[in-house]
Scaffold this motif. Structure first.
Motif, mmCIF file in Angstrom:
data_model
loop_
_atom_site.group_PDB
_atom_site.id
_atom_site.type_symbol
_atom_site.label_atom_id
_atom_site.label_comp_id
_atom_site.label_asym_id
_atom_site.label_seq_id
_atom_site.Cartn_x
_atom_site.Cartn_y
_atom_site.Cartn_z
ATOM 1 N N VAL A 82 0.865 -1.180 0.000
ATOM 2 C CA VAL A 82 0.000 0.000 0.000
ATOM 3 C C VAL A 82 0.898 1.225 0.000
ATOM 4 C CG1 VAL A 82 -1.757 1.305 1.226
ATOM 5 C CG2 VAL A 82 -1.779 -1.192 1.320
ATOM 6 N N ALA A 83 0.585 2.166 -0.884
ATOM 7 C CA ALA A 83 1.314 3.431 -0.928
ATOM 8 C C ALA A 83 0.294 4.560 -0.807
ATOM 9 C CB ALA A 83 2.090 3.569 -2.225
ATOM 10 N N ALA A 84 0.679 5.608 -0.086
ATOM 11 C CA ALA A 84 -0.187 6.787 0.072
ATOM 12 C C ALA A 84 0.617 8.027 -0.288
ATOM 13 C CB ALA A 84 -0.695 6.883 1.491
ATOM 14 N N MET A 85 0.014 8.878 -1.137
ATOM 15 C CA MET A 85 0.668 10.101 -1.567
ATOM 16 C C MET A 85 -0.304 11.264 -1.399
ATOM 17 S SD MET A 85 1.904 8.279 -5.010
ATOM 18 C CE MET A 85 0.536 7.155 -4.851
ATOM 19 N N PRO A 86 0.196 12.436 -1.015
ATOM 20 C CA PRO A 86 -0.719 13.572 -0.889
ATOM 21 C C PRO A 86 -1.251 14.007 -2.253
ATOM 22 C CG PRO A 86 1.545 14.259 -0.520
ATOM 23 C CD PRO A 86 1.564 12.769 -0.667
ATOM 24 N N GLU A 87 -2.525 14.386 -2.267
ATOM 25 C CA GLU A 87 -3.149 14.931 -3.482
ATOM 26 C C GLU A 87 -2.530 16.308 -3.713
ATOM 27 O OE1 GLU A 87 -6.056 14.283 -6.387
ATOM 28 O OE2 GLU A 87 -6.668 13.423 -4.496
ATOM 29 N N ASP A 88 -2.746 16.883 -4.885
ATOM 30 C CA ASP A 88 -2.161 18.192 -5.210
ATOM 31 C C ASP A 88 -2.488 19.252 -4.165
ATOM 32 O OD1 ASP A 88 -0.953 17.228 -7.469
ATOM 33 O OD2 ASP A 88 -2.604 17.787 -8.791
#
Length: 61
Positions: A38-44
């Motif tokens: 699982v990877a999580a990245m901030p939205e713009d």
């Protein structure tokens, strides 16, 4: 021969559905391993996050 099948979805339920459809057709004796990530990245705008649920099924062909 060892082969892999890679799955990648934004929602865990979609990943689960796709993997279950694939595993239904795979003989249990041919399954070697399953790797999950699982990877999580901030939205713009950085107020929300984008998730990436992925898995790799390793099996004998």
């Amino acid at each position: 021969m060892i082969q892999v099948k890679v799955f990648d979805q934004e929602h865990e339920k979609d990943l689960e559905y796709d993997m279950n459809r694939f595993l239904e057709r795979l003989d249990e004796n041919k399954l070697v391993d399953i790797k999950y990530n699982v990877a999580a990245m901030p939205e713009d705008d950085e107020e929300e996050q984008i998730y990436c649920f992925s898995a790799m099924v390793i099996y004998r062909a």
